[in-house]
Enzyme design. Structure first.
Site, PDB file in Angstrom:
ATOM      1  N   HIS A   1     -53.086  87.848  72.644  1.00  0.00           N
ATOM      2  CA  HIS A   1     -53.113  86.388  72.776  1.00  0.00           C
ATOM      3  C   HIS A   1     -52.150  86.018  73.913  1.00  0.00           C
ATOM      4  O   HIS A   1     -51.171  86.723  74.151  1.00  0.00           O
ATOM      5  CB  HIS A   1     -52.623  85.811  71.447  1.00  0.00           C
TER       6      HIS A   1
ATOM      7  N   ASP B   1     -47.016  91.076  66.842  1.00  0.00           N
ATOM      8  CA  ASP B   1     -47.532  89.719  66.673  1.00  0.00           C
ATOM      9  C   ASP B   1     -48.422  89.721  65.435  1.00  0.00           C
ATOM     10  O   ASP B   1     -49.553  90.185  65.484  1.00  0.00           O
ATOM     11  CB  ASP B   1     -48.308  89.324  67.933  1.00  0.00           C
TER      12      ASP B   1
ATOM     13  N   GLN C   1     -52.164  86.805  63.077  1.00  0.00           N
ATOM     14  CA  GLN C   1     -53.456  86.911  62.387  1.00  0.00           C
ATOM     15  C   GLN C   1     -53.426  87.985  61.308  1.00  0.00           C
ATOM     16  O   GLN C   1     -54.478  88.396  60.814  1.00  0.00           O
ATOM     17  CB  GLN C   1     -54.582  87.230  63.393  1.00  0.00           C
TER      18      GLN C   1
ATOM     19  N   LYS D   1     -51.149  79.246  59.942  1.00  0.00           N
ATOM     20  CA  LYS D   1     -52.296  80.142  59.731  1.00  0.00           C
ATOM     21  C   LYS D   1     -52.225  80.806  58.360  1.00  0.00           C
ATOM     22  O   LYS D   1     -53.126  81.524  57.955  1.00  0.00           O
ATOM     23  CB  LYS D   1     -52.333  81.211  60.823  1.00  0.00           C
TER      24      LYS D   1
ATOM     25  N   CYS E   1     -57.377  81.519  73.924  1.00  0.00           N
ATOM     26  CA  CYS E   1     -56.047  81.948  74.392  1.00  0.00           C
ATOM     27  C   CYS E   1     -55.998  83.447  74.651  1.00  0.00           C
ATOM     28  O   CYS E   1     -54.973  84.093  74.395  1.00  0.00           O
ATOM     29  CB  CYS E   1     -54.939  81.547  73.414  1.00  0.00           C
TER      30      CYS E   1
END
Ligand code: PMP
Length: 407
Positions: A124, A201, A204, A227, A365
């Site tokens: 991302h 990261d 998600q 999220k 993104c």
């Protein structure tokens, strides 16, 4: 254990009972931001109505109540990630700010001209641009590790790219476009084997996969509360205490100091050293409620339900003429990105919108990733803990109509 009751779960989300363009809302954009269960909305409301004050300042009872609610939320995040110490949890605005914090405060001081920051082609922008900013300041450069046509990281290439100049590694756990689940435990072992710090990261990941930061052992892990069915405006950085102790502050101001004089200032203890100014107090408290909610359903049960929905959606979308799915890794979760022959993704989303169906279009993104697949844009349906077969049926039915119209 009782079967996962998705209809009962849906009842917890007020917005899922609303309509869009006169049709029942079919929300398939959970990867962009998740909808909120009533308990999160109620927690925000109740906190503002009954417990709100600034934290860490007042001696008065209300401020103490607000402070303890805020502190309790940090403990919830600590337990959720199985962090060794609550002081390793830093609240930020979002995952993006957490990565910027690490880039500016941790990486910048370690970078010299010619040094390298290794990322992957599936990152991302939040895990590319903050590194580019510090690279531009220091003369370092970004090195992307390639992926296959299925959207999997090529492990040998990743390893090959770790050299003596590699000073930092940043990798996404679950790709927001491909859905690929990266073997992050292995990547952390590889990075540490070469003595290179690594940031994961998990924006998600945390809503789909149980996370144990001690088992993972990454130097840094970031995610966004919004999220994870929490409110927008709150993100989390998990960092090893030894790093936070050694890192200079990211932003200066109130709360992050121990003493201030015009001759100079000294810093507060971690994590407060990294939390300048008044935080999103209510949002942090409500993130705690979101974590309780998700844990109440059970991440394993959520993951099993979502895997079933993703498999169902993948089978169905493959029947639509002209559709090409981007991201076909065997280890995959939650997102279904696709392109359609001769139809612009924008037109797909516009048509679906008329049917009450929310999907995302654009580059999500991840422009370098789209370039890798020879696309300027794509459409993405993403699955959450409240997604049903009916949602997917409605989505695929609409897609068939789009395919017919543009043929
Ligand atoms: N990384 C990934 C993989 C994401 O999907 C996102 C959100 N689209 C981010 C980082 C950034 O999250 P936020 O915008 O909440 O900072």
């Amino acid at each position: 254990a009782p079967a996962y009751d998705v209809m009962r779960v849906r009842g917890d989300f007020p917005i899922l009972g609303t309509r869009m363009n006169g049709r029942p809302l079919v929300y398939l954009d959970t990867a962009a931001s998740a909808q909120k269960p009533r308990v999160v909305i109620e927690t925000l409301k109740r906190f503002y109505e009954e417990d709100y004050a600034n934290i860490h300042r007042g001696v008065y009872d209300l401020s103490q109540r607000a402070t303890s609610a805020h502190d309790e939320a940090r403990r919830k995040v600590q337990r959720f990630l199985n962090a060794a110490d609550w002081r390793e949890i830093v609240f930020t605005r979002n995952a993006t700010e957490a990565i910027n914090l690490v880039a500016a405060s941790f990486a910048r001081g370690r970078l010299e001209p010619g040094d390298e920051i290794l990322v992957t082609e599936m990152e991302h922008h939040a895990n590319i641009v903050p590194w580019q900013l510090v690279a531009a300041e220091t003369g370092a450069r970004i090195v992307p590790a390639p992926i296959t046509d299925a959207g999997e990281l090529i492990l040998e290439s990743f390893i090959e790219r770790i050299g003596p100049r590699t000073k930092m590694i940043g990798v996404v756990w679950v790709s927001n476009v491909l859905g690929t689940v990266n073997p992050v435990h292995e990547l952390v072992r590889i990075a540490h084997g070469r003595g290179v710090p690594i940031l994961i990261d998990a924006a998600q990941a945390v809503q789909h996969i149980p996370v144990d930061v001690q088992a993972l052992d990454a130097d840094f892990l970031v995610f966004s509360g919004h999220k994870l069915y929490g409110p927008s405006g709150v993100g989390v950085l998990h960092a090893k205490a030894k790093h936070l102790e050694a890192m200079p502050p990211y932003q200066g101001g109130g709360d992050m100091i121990e003493t201030v004089s015009f001759k100079g200032s000294t810093w507060n203890e971690i994590p407060f050293k990294f939390e300048a100014g008044t935080p999103d107090i209510a949002g942090i408290v409500a993130l705690g409620a979101a974590i309780d909610y998700v844990e109440g359903l059970g991440l394993d049960a959520i993951a099993a339900h979502e895997a079933e929905m993703l498999a169902y959606a993948t089978r169905a979308i493959n029947q639509v003429p002209g559709v090409r799915v981007i991201g076909t890794a065997p280890e995959k979760c939650s997102v279904l990105t696709f392109a359609m022959d001769g139809v612009h993704p924008q037109d797909i989303a516009t048509m679906l919108d008329l049917d009450g169906i929310a999907v995302r279009t654009g580059h999500h993104c991840a422009m370098p990733l789209h370039e890798r697949f020879g696309l300027a844009a794509s459409a993405r349906a993403s699955i959450g803990l409240y997604t049903t077969q009916e949602d997917i049926d409605a989505f695929v039915r609409s897609l068939h109509r789009v395919a017919e119209m543009f043929r």
